[in-house]
Design a protein around this motif. Structure first.
Motif, short mmCIF file in Angstrom:
data_model
loop_
_atom_site.label_atom_id
_atom_site.label_comp_id
_atom_site.label_asym_id
_atom_site.label_seq_id
_atom_site.Cartn_x
_atom_site.Cartn_y
_atom_site.Cartn_z
N ASP A 217 6.18 -4.66 0.90
CA ASP A 217 6.81 -3.35 0.68
C ASP A 217 8.32 -3.55 0.51
OD1 ASP A 217 7.91 -0.66 1.08
OD2 ASP A 217 5.91 -0.13 1.81
N LEU B 219 0.84 -1.19 0.00
CA LEU B 219 0.00 0.00 0.00
C LEU B 219 0.88 1.25 0.00
CD1 LEU B 219 -2.51 -1.19 2.72
CD2 LEU B 219 -3.03 -0.80 0.30
N VAL C 96 -1.04 5.71 3.38
CA VAL C 96 -2.17 4.89 3.83
C VAL C 96 -1.75 4.04 5.03
CG1 VAL C 96 -3.74 3.01 3.17
CG2 VAL C 96 -3.26 4.87 1.55
N VAL C 97 -0.56 3.48 4.95
CA VAL C 97 -0.04 2.65 6.04
C VAL C 97 0.08 3.49 7.31
CG1 VAL C 97 1.93 1.28 6.84
CG2 VAL C 97 1.15 1.09 4.46
N GLU D 221 -7.95 -3.64 10.77
CA GLU D 221 -7.44 -3.00 9.56
C GLU D 221 -5.93 -2.78 9.67
OE1 GLU D 221 -8.29 1.00 6.88
OE2 GLU D 221 -9.07 0.90 8.93
N ALA D 222 -5.49 -2.37 10.85
CA ALA D 222 -4.06 -2.13 11.06
C ALA D 222 -3.27 -3.43 10.91
CB ALA D 222 -3.82 -1.52 12.44
N SER E 194 -3.96 -5.99 9.04
CA SER E 194 -3.88 -6.29 7.62
C SER E 194 -2.83 -5.42 6.93
CB SER E 194 -5.24 -6.09 6.97
OG SER E 194 -5.17 -6.24 5.58
N VAL E 195 -2.83 -4.15 7.25
CA VAL E 195 -1.90 -3.20 6.64
C VAL E 195 -0.46 -3.50 7.04
CG1 VAL E 195 -1.21 -0.76 6.73
CG2 VAL E 195 -3.59 -1.36 6.29
N THR F 213 -3.35 4.50 8.78
CA THR F 213 -4.05 3.35 9.35
C THR F 213 -3.43 2.92 10.67
OG1 THR F 213 -4.64 2.62 7.13
CG2 THR F 213 -4.82 0.99 8.89
N ARG G 30 0.66 -6.77 5.35
CA ARG G 30 0.83 -6.54 3.91
C ARG G 30 2.13 -5.78 3.64
NH1 ARG G 30 -4.15 -4.20 0.30
NH2 ARG G 30 -3.03 -3.97 -1.66
N SER G 31 2.43 -4.81 4.48
CA SER G 31 3.69 -4.07 4.31
C SER G 31 4.89 -4.97 4.55
CB SER G 31 3.74 -2.87 5.27
OG SER G 31 2.78 -1.92 4.92
#
Length: 131
Positions: free
Chosen positions: A50, A17, A21-22, A38-39, A41-42, A25, A45-46
């Motif tokens: 990333d 992301l 946005v990261v 949500e955090a 997931s973020v 969040t 994902r990072s």
């Protein structure tokens, strides 16, 4: 009888992301626990996607040092530092100390930090050839 066709399913990790946005969040979740899902997931994902090692490590450390005791994001921060160690082959001294500390807390009290921190510590030790 005709041969059966088989669909080949594949899984692709979603792309990283945008950093803004990261940050937004994770900051929101650190202020208000109702945003933890949500955090999580973020952050995951990072850590997995990333390519900016310093950014990933910084936010894992932020979450791992700022989340309240018992917050599930603590164990996830440790796990994500393990992912970073695997992907980048490096963690700063601060990140190494944190992943070790989170694992020790998880061993002492799994209600404080969940067991994912232990997995992250194992990954860091294994991929960085430490301890």
């Amino acid at each position: 009888m005709p041969a059966k066709e088989h669909a080949h399913l594949s899984f692709e990790n979603p792309p990283a992301l945008p950093h803004e946005v990261v940050v937004e969040t994770l900051e929101r979740a650190l202020r208000d626990r109702s945003h933890e899902g949500e955090a999580a997931s973020v952050l995951g994902r990072s850590a997995l996607n990333d390519e900016d090692r310093e950014f990933v490590e910084h936010w894992c450390v932020q979450v791992g040092t700022r989340a309240a005791p018992g917050n599930p994001l603590l164990g996830l921060a440790g796990l994500c530092l393990g992912h970073a160690a695997r992907r980048f082959g490096y963690l700063s001294g601060e990140a190494l100390a944190l992943v070790e500390s989170l694992a020790a807390r998880a061993e002492m009290d799994p209600k404080d930090v969940d067991g994912r921190a232990l997995d992250g510590f194992d990954d860091a030790r294994s991929f960085l050839h430490l301890w």
